[in-house]
Scaffold this active site. Structure first.
Site, PDB file in Angstrom:
ATOM      1  N   TYR A 191       0.835  -1.211   0.000  1.00  0.00           N
ATOM      2  CA  TYR A 191       0.000   0.000   0.000  1.00  0.00           C
ATOM      3  C   TYR A 191       0.868   1.259   0.000  1.00  0.00           C
ATOM      4  O   TYR A 191       1.533   1.578   0.990  1.00  0.00           O
ATOM      5  CB  TYR A 191      -0.940   0.039   1.210  1.00  0.00           C
ATOM      6  CG  TYR A 191      -1.890  -1.134   1.300  1.00  0.00           C
ATOM      7  CD1 TYR A 191      -2.381  -1.765   0.154  1.00  0.00           C
ATOM      8  CD2 TYR A 191      -2.318  -1.628   2.536  1.00  0.00           C
ATOM      9  CE1 TYR A 191      -3.245  -2.841   0.236  1.00  0.00           C
ATOM     10  CE2 TYR A 191      -3.182  -2.705   2.621  1.00  0.00           C
ATOM     11  CZ  TYR A 191      -3.638  -3.307   1.467  1.00  0.00           C
ATOM     12  OH  TYR A 191      -4.493  -4.371   1.553  1.00  0.00           O
TER      13      TYR A 191
ATOM     14  N   HIS B 261      -0.315 -12.001   0.580  1.00  0.00           N
ATOM     15  CA  HIS B 261      -1.150 -10.950  -0.015  1.00  0.00           C
ATOM     16  C   HIS B 261      -1.540 -11.262  -1.467  1.00  0.00           C
ATOM     17  O   HIS B 261      -0.686 -11.312  -2.341  1.00  0.00           O
ATOM     18  CB  HIS B 261      -0.374  -9.620   0.036  1.00  0.00           C
ATOM     19  CG  HIS B 261      -1.193  -8.410  -0.222  1.00  0.00           C
ATOM     20  ND1 HIS B 261      -0.704  -7.134  -0.039  1.00  0.00           N
ATOM     21  CD2 HIS B 261      -2.478  -8.252  -0.626  1.00  0.00           C
ATOM     22  CE1 HIS B 261      -1.642  -6.253  -0.332  1.00  0.00           C
ATOM     23  NE2 HIS B 261      -2.734  -6.909  -0.696  1.00  0.00           N
TER      24      HIS B 261
HETATM   25  P1  NAD Z   1     -13.240   0.323   1.453  1.00  0.00           P
HETATM   26  O1  NAD Z   1     -14.397  -0.375   0.846  1.00  0.00           O
HETATM   27  O2  NAD Z   1     -13.051   0.220   2.899  1.00  0.00           O
HETATM   28  O3  NAD Z   1     -13.316   1.849   0.970  1.00  0.00           O
HETATM   29  C1  NAD Z   1     -12.305   2.759   1.267  1.00  0.00           C
HETATM   30  C2  NAD Z   1     -12.663   4.107   0.689  1.00  0.00           C
HETATM   31  O4  NAD Z   1     -13.834   4.616   1.332  1.00  0.00           O
HETATM   32  C3  NAD Z   1     -11.579   5.153   0.925  1.00  0.00           C
HETATM   33  O5  NAD Z   1     -11.583   6.082  -0.130  1.00  0.00           O
HETATM   34  C4  NAD Z   1     -12.051   5.808   2.216  1.00  0.00           C
HETATM   35  O6  NAD Z   1     -11.479   7.078   2.385  1.00  0.00           O
HETATM   36  C5  NAD Z   1     -13.538   5.863   1.971  1.00  0.00           C
HETATM   37  N1  NAD Z   1     -14.353   5.974   3.196  1.00  0.00           N
HETATM   38  C6  NAD Z   1     -14.230   5.279   4.349  1.00  0.00           C
HETATM   39  N2  NAD Z   1     -15.163   5.650   5.238  1.00  0.00           N
HETATM   40  C7  NAD Z   1     -15.898   6.603   4.644  1.00  0.00           C
HETATM   41  C8  NAD Z   1     -17.007   7.385   5.055  1.00  0.00           C
HETATM   42  N3  NAD Z   1     -17.559   7.238   6.269  1.00  0.00           N
HETATM   43  N4  NAD Z   1     -17.519   8.277   4.178  1.00  0.00           N
HETATM   44  C9  NAD Z   1     -16.986   8.428   2.937  1.00  0.00           C
HETATM   45  N5  NAD Z   1     -15.939   7.719   2.482  1.00  0.00           N
HETATM   46  C10 NAD Z   1     -15.398   6.817   3.329  1.00  0.00           C
HETATM   47  O7  NAD Z   1     -11.918  -0.214   0.675  1.00  0.00           O
HETATM   48  P2  NAD Z   1     -10.447  -0.557   1.113  1.00  0.00           P
HETATM   49  O8  NAD Z   1      -9.782   0.533   1.856  1.00  0.00           O
HETATM   50  O9  NAD Z   1      -9.786  -1.093  -0.112  1.00  0.00           O
HETATM   51  O10 NAD Z   1     -10.626  -1.810   2.075  1.00  0.00           O
HETATM   52  C11 NAD Z   1     -10.471  -1.736   3.472  1.00  0.00           C
HETATM   53  C12 NAD Z   1      -9.154  -2.289   3.950  1.00  0.00           C
HETATM   54  O11 NAD Z   1      -9.120  -3.703   3.818  1.00  0.00           O
HETATM   55  C13 NAD Z   1      -7.922  -1.795   3.188  1.00  0.00           C
HETATM   56  O12 NAD Z   1      -7.535  -0.521   3.654  1.00  0.00           O
HETATM   57  C14 NAD Z   1      -6.946  -2.892   3.485  1.00  0.00           C
HETATM   58  O13 NAD Z   1      -6.416  -2.718   4.784  1.00  0.00           O
HETATM   59  C15 NAD Z   1      -7.829  -4.132   3.466  1.00  0.00           C
HETATM   60  N6  NAD Z   1      -7.886  -4.773   2.126  1.00  0.00           N
HETATM   61  C16 NAD Z   1      -7.079  -5.852   1.885  1.00  0.00           C
HETATM   62  C17 NAD Z   1      -7.091  -6.446   0.647  1.00  0.00           C
HETATM   63  C18 NAD Z   1      -6.194  -7.630   0.384  1.00  0.00           C
HETATM   64  O14 NAD Z   1      -5.552  -8.121   1.292  1.00  0.00           O
HETATM   65  N7  NAD Z   1      -6.119  -8.128  -0.820  1.00  0.00           N
HETATM   66  C19 NAD Z   1      -7.908  -5.975  -0.387  1.00  0.00           C
HETATM   67  C20 NAD Z   1      -8.738  -4.905  -0.108  1.00  0.00           C
HETATM   68  C21 NAD Z   1      -8.726  -4.325   1.151  1.00  0.00           C
END
Ligand code: NAD
Length: 323
Positions: free
Chosen positions: A63, A128
């Protein structure tokens, strides 16, 4: 630092003995993956998350090309609380330069991650996005290397992550029970795609902790919409934007509805949502607390599900295997 709020539910994480907050802090946005975020705001977001009862933080060297790990490390250090009060997961095998699940690379990777995170150990180290590697290498080489890291006490638990759900059954059917402690699935338990649900009985039977990430479908279910790199089809993007616009018109929050949808299933130990501001932390924790008090907004949810029905469970290709 005030003690964590007792209001945010803690849920057991499989057989690990860990209890993680129902809302987990996804630190991908701290790597500026979803747009700019200052160091001060990143640290303040981590602080606010912990203050409001979030004890689970997830990152990866991938990331922001290691930036997320560095920012999270600074945020956690600034908490000034004992290490056992929070649970940290990071990952290995996926880097800005590409994929490498070799034993040599993942063994080196944890030392690099610990330095950036300013920690002596992580609670969970996850391979990952394993669909981009050879799943047989994951089973025969990567996971055994991670077991050695467990023995060396650099990590406490082992996880695997990725998009196609078939990767989890493939790996879990081959490794001895208790080898893989957690799985992280993403974009498969949100209002537009709930396909993880069918796999939950199997995962529970294997005793693994279940983490579901991306309840906002990586920005599809937000008013601002997804980032440029989002892999969804134009159709999926536009239908999700229509749903967000409908919510806004009705004076409702699409993010609150989406958070509450994902949080409702208690077989999921933690819903990891990416956050990069104090305001987002506040909103997402409040969504969880209101869900516990008042339940879901069934009426609006039914309307949004109807809008999303033409694209329900539509996903996108990921990796080199067929799912
Ligand atoms: P998400 O669905 O959590 O969306 C994140 C987005 O939504 C960001 O732009 C954030 O700023 C915004 N957001 C969050 N809360 C909000 C609110 N209340 N109002 C408006 N916008 C808001 O997607 P993500 O960040 O990709 O997924 C969450 C976490 O899961 C990642 O940060 C990561 O740690 C993990 N993840 C891991 C994998 C993997 O291992 N392959 C893949 C995806 C996500």
């Amino acid at each position: 630092m005030a003690a964590p709020s007792p209001n945010l539910e803690l849920r057991p994480l499989g057989n690990t003995g860990l209890k993680v907050s129902s809302v987990g802090f996804g630190a991908a946005p701290l790597g500026r993956v979803f747009g700019p975020v200052s160091e001060d705001e990143a640290i303040a977001s981590v602080r606010e998350a912990f203050r409001r009862g979030i004890n689970f933080f997830d990152t990866s060297p991938y990331y922001g090309g290691t930036l997320s790990e560095k920012m999270l490390g600074k945020g956690l250090k600034a908490l000034g609380v004992p290490r056992n009060e929070y649970v940290v997961s990071t990952k290995c095998g996926r880097y800005i330069e590409g994929f490498d699940f070799s034993a040599e690379r993942v063994t080196r990777s944890i030392d690099e991650s610990l330095e950036r995170l300013q920690l002596d150990y992580v609670d969970i180290l996850q391979c990952h996005d394993i669909e981009f590697g050879s799943l047989d290498q994951i089973v025969n080489e990567t996971i055994p290397a991670l077991q050695k890291l467990k023995e060396a006490r650099k990590i406490r638990f082992i996880g695997i992550t990725g998009l196609p759900l078939g990767i989890f059954t493939y790996v879990l059917d081959q490794v001895p029970p208790g080898t893989v402690d957690v799985i992280l699935s993403y974009c498969h338990y949100s209002i537009n795609d709930s396909t993880l649900e069918d796999l939950l009985p199997y995962l529970k039977s294997k005793g693994v902790g279940i983490i579901s990430a991306s309840p906002l479908a990586m920005g599809l279910l937000t008013e601002n919409g997804p980032p440029e790199w989002h892999p969804a089809s134009p159709e999926l993007k536009s239908v999700c934007q229509a749903a967000a616009a409908y919510c806004k018109e009705k004076g409702k929050s699409i993010t609150k509805l989406a958070m509450q949808y994902s949080l409702s299933n208690k077989d999921i130990s933690s819903v990891l949502v990416g956050m990069n501001s104090v305001g987002q932390v506040e909103e997402n924790v409040t969504a969880a607390i209101e869900l516990a008090k008042f339940g879901k907004d069934q009426e609006t949810l039914a309307e949004i599900e109807a809008i999303l029905s033409p694209v329900k469970n539509q996903t996108w290709p990921s990796g080199i295997q067929k799912s």
